[in-house]
Design a protein around this motif. Sequence first.
Motif, PDB file in Angstrom:
ATOM      1  N   GLY A  89      80.941 -10.465 -72.236  1.00 12.24           N
ATOM      2  CA  GLY A  89      80.044  -9.498 -71.618  1.00 12.24           C
ATOM      3  C   GLY A  89      78.869 -10.082 -70.869  1.00 12.24           C
ATOM      4  O   GLY A  89      78.004  -9.351 -70.402  1.00 12.24           O
ATOM      5  N   THR A  90      78.820 -11.401 -70.703  1.00 12.45           N
ATOM      6  CA  THR A  90      77.678 -11.973 -69.978  1.00 12.45           C
ATOM      7  C   THR A  90      77.816 -11.768 -68.473  1.00 12.45           C
ATOM      8  O   THR A  90      76.829 -11.829 -67.746  1.00 12.45           O
ATOM      9  CB  THR A  90      77.532 -13.486 -70.256  1.00 12.45           C
ATOM     10  OG1 THR A  90      78.754 -14.125 -69.910  1.00 12.45           O
ATOM     11  CG2 THR A  90      77.198 -13.768 -71.706  1.00 12.45           C
TER      12      THR A  90
ATOM     13  N   PRO B  36      69.400 -12.532 -69.746  1.00  9.99           N
ATOM     14  CA  PRO B  36      68.114 -13.019 -70.249  1.00  9.99           C
ATOM     15  C   PRO B  36      67.796 -12.401 -71.605  1.00  9.99           C
ATOM     16  O   PRO B  36      66.941 -11.533 -71.717  1.00  9.99           O
ATOM     17  CB  PRO B  36      67.124 -12.578 -69.157  1.00  9.99           C
ATOM     18  CG  PRO B  36      67.772 -11.404 -68.506  1.00  9.99           C
ATOM     19  CD  PRO B  36      69.256 -11.570 -68.637  1.00  9.99           C
ATOM     20  N   SER B  37      68.507 -12.831 -72.617  1.00 13.27           N
ATOM     21  CA  SER B  37      68.278 -12.297 -73.958  1.00 13.27           C
ATOM     22  C   SER B  37      68.337 -13.432 -74.968  1.00 13.27           C
ATOM     23  O   SER B  37      69.000 -14.453 -74.736  1.00 13.27           O
ATOM     24  CB  SER B  37      69.342 -11.254 -74.313  1.00 13.27           C
ATOM     25  OG  SER B  37      70.550 -11.906 -74.662  1.00 13.27           O
ATOM     26  N   PHE B  38      67.688 -13.221 -76.075  1.00 11.34           N
ATOM     27  CA  PHE B  38      67.602 -14.212 -77.144  1.00 11.34           C
ATOM     28  C   PHE B  38      68.996 -14.720 -77.554  1.00 11.34           C
ATOM     29  O   PHE B  38      69.256 -15.917 -77.612  1.00 11.34           O
ATOM     30  CB  PHE B  38      66.880 -13.571 -78.338  1.00 11.34           C
ATOM     31  CG  PHE B  38      66.905 -14.392 -79.578  1.00 11.34           C
ATOM     32  CD1 PHE B  38      66.057 -15.479 -79.722  1.00 11.34           C
ATOM     33  CD2 PHE B  38      67.779 -14.084 -80.607  1.00 11.34           C
ATOM     34  CE1 PHE B  38      66.081 -16.248 -80.873  1.00 11.34           C
ATOM     35  CE2 PHE B  38      67.811 -14.838 -81.764  1.00 11.34           C
ATOM     36  CZ  PHE B  38      66.962 -15.923 -81.898  1.00 11.34           C
ATOM     37  N   LEU B  39      69.916 -13.780 -77.790  1.00  4.95           N
ATOM     38  CA  LEU B  39      71.232 -14.181 -78.305  1.00  4.95           C
ATOM     39  C   LEU B  39      72.036 -14.944 -77.247  1.00  4.95           C
ATOM     40  O   LEU B  39      72.747 -15.896 -77.566  1.00  4.95           O
ATOM     41  CB  LEU B  39      72.016 -12.958 -78.793  1.00  4.95           C
ATOM     42  CG  LEU B  39      71.433 -12.294 -80.042  1.00  4.95           C
ATOM     43  CD1 LEU B  39      72.245 -11.062 -80.416  1.00  4.95           C
ATOM     44  CD2 LEU B  39      71.397 -13.260 -81.224  1.00  4.95           C
TER      45      LEU B  39
ATOM     46  N   PHE C 176      72.693 -23.043 -64.884  1.00  3.32           N
ATOM     47  CA  PHE C 176      72.685 -21.720 -65.511  1.00  3.32           C
ATOM     48  C   PHE C 176      72.533 -20.657 -64.416  1.00  3.32           C
ATOM     49  O   PHE C 176      71.787 -20.864 -63.451  1.00  3.32           O
ATOM     50  CB  PHE C 176      71.504 -21.591 -66.469  1.00  3.32           C
ATOM     51  CG  PHE C 176      71.528 -22.590 -67.591  1.00  3.32           C
ATOM     52  CD1 PHE C 176      72.472 -22.493 -68.609  1.00  3.32           C
ATOM     53  CD2 PHE C 176      70.622 -23.639 -67.633  1.00  3.32           C
ATOM     54  CE1 PHE C 176      72.503 -23.414 -69.646  1.00  3.32           C
ATOM     55  CE2 PHE C 176      70.649 -24.569 -68.660  1.00  3.32           C
ATOM     56  CZ  PHE C 176      71.587 -24.462 -69.672  1.00  3.32           C
ATOM     57  N   VAL C 177      73.238 -19.547 -64.604  1.00  4.05           N
ATOM     58  CA  VAL C 177      73.033 -18.386 -63.728  1.00  4.05           C
ATOM     59  C   VAL C 177      72.616 -17.231 -64.613  1.00  4.05           C
ATOM     60  O   VAL C 177      73.322 -16.878 -65.565  1.00  4.05           O
ATOM     61  CB  VAL C 177      74.337 -17.964 -63.006  1.00  4.05           C
ATOM     62  CG1 VAL C 177      74.056 -16.796 -62.064  1.00  4.05           C
ATOM     63  CG2 VAL C 177      74.923 -19.108 -62.235  1.00  4.05           C
ATOM     64  N   ILE C 178      71.484 -16.657 -64.300  1.00  4.02           N
ATOM     65  CA  ILE C 178      71.015 -15.504 -65.083  1.00  4.02           C
ATOM     66  C   ILE C 178      71.596 -14.235 -64.468  1.00  4.02           C
ATOM     67  O   ILE C 178      71.424 -13.976 -63.275  1.00  4.02           O
ATOM     68  CB  ILE C 178      69.480 -15.457 -65.137  1.00  4.02           C
ATOM     69  CG1 ILE C 178      68.977 -16.719 -65.856  1.00  4.02           C
ATOM     70  CG2 ILE C 178      68.999 -14.188 -65.837  1.00  4.02           C
ATOM     71  CD1 ILE C 178      67.492 -16.799 -66.032  1.00  4.02           C
TER      72      ILE C 178
ATOM     73  N   ALA D 220      63.604 -16.513 -71.113  1.00  3.38           N
ATOM     74  CA  ALA D 220      64.902 -17.194 -70.958  1.00  3.38           C
ATOM     75  C   ALA D 220      64.718 -18.470 -70.145  1.00  3.38           C
ATOM     76  O   ALA D 220      65.229 -19.533 -70.514  1.00  3.38           O
ATOM     77  CB  ALA D 220      65.910 -16.264 -70.289  1.00  3.38           C
ATOM     78  N   VAL D 221      63.973 -18.367 -69.056  1.00  4.38           N
ATOM     79  CA  VAL D 221      63.771 -19.539 -68.193  1.00  4.38           C
ATOM     80  C   VAL D 221      63.107 -20.656 -68.988  1.00  4.38           C
ATOM     81  O   VAL D 221      63.524 -21.819 -68.919  1.00  4.38           O
ATOM     82  CB  VAL D 221      62.918 -19.161 -66.950  1.00  4.38           C
ATOM     83  CG1 VAL D 221      62.425 -20.392 -66.208  1.00  4.38           C
ATOM     84  CG2 VAL D 221      63.740 -18.268 -66.017  1.00  4.38           C
TER      85      VAL D 221
END
Length: 221
Positions: free
Chosen positions: A12-13, A109-112, A133-135, A153-154
């Motif tokens: 789901g990312t 951009p989430s903790f998990l 990385f691609v957000i 996140a960054v």
Amino acid sequence: MKTLAILSRKGGTGKTTLAVHLAVAAWRSGRGVLLADCDRQGSAAEWRRERTVPGPSIFAAKPAALFATQLAAERAGRDLLLIDTSPSANEDLADAVRCADYCLMVLRPSFLDVRAVRETAEMVSRFGKPGAFVINQAPSRRNGKEMACVGEAVSQLSGMGHPILPIGLRARVAYQQAVAEGLSVQETAPSSAAALEIGGLWRLVEARLWPAPEPELGPDF
Ligand SMILES: Nc1ncnc2c1ncn2[C@@H]1O[C@H](COP(=O)(O)OP(=O)(O)O)[C@@H](O)[C@H]1O
Ligand SMILES: [Mg+2]
């Protein structure tokens, strides 16, 4: 031929969303693209089945057979093999990383997601592959400012040994609508913010896959 792997161990990312959009962007820029769908769920293949207009070729690939796929694609004169991976075991991911010239690690951009991407980043480093990385699904700016989750996140990604691409994908319904029709946002809404985002992202990725040659020094130097 170059091989671009789209990775994350989390579901789901946005791997498939990114893969089909980059595949169309590359195809529109004249590259011969083959998209290898390594996810048993076959989401990229589902997208292709909905597509009624010409576009990039897709086929279902087994991660362990990627090396042979790569050779065959090269012999067939393709320019780009794009690998859409599954939220899978380490071995499958390793097969994709091993084949890759460049790795895109996708996360929200989430903790998990940030926690989960660390292992992938370490694997990419271990194989000595370049990557970034691609957000994806970043919330829109409020009053011109990024939401705190993006900044967090960054800052957490900055210690993981790979750059963050300066263009990511915002959370936009346009992506979901385009994918449901077997299309890209560049086709459904060519002048939208989403299309500009994808165009810009593809140009960044393209420059990493095919870096411009160093200019030769003239006789004055
Ligand atoms: N930038 C985005 N904006 C809005 N929805 C998105 C975006 N990226 C992905 N999605 C949605 O999130 C879900 C998971 O995306 P998907 O590409 O299937 O992820 P993965 O392949 O990593 O499992 C899908 O419903 C997709 O439509
Ligand atoms: Mg997928």
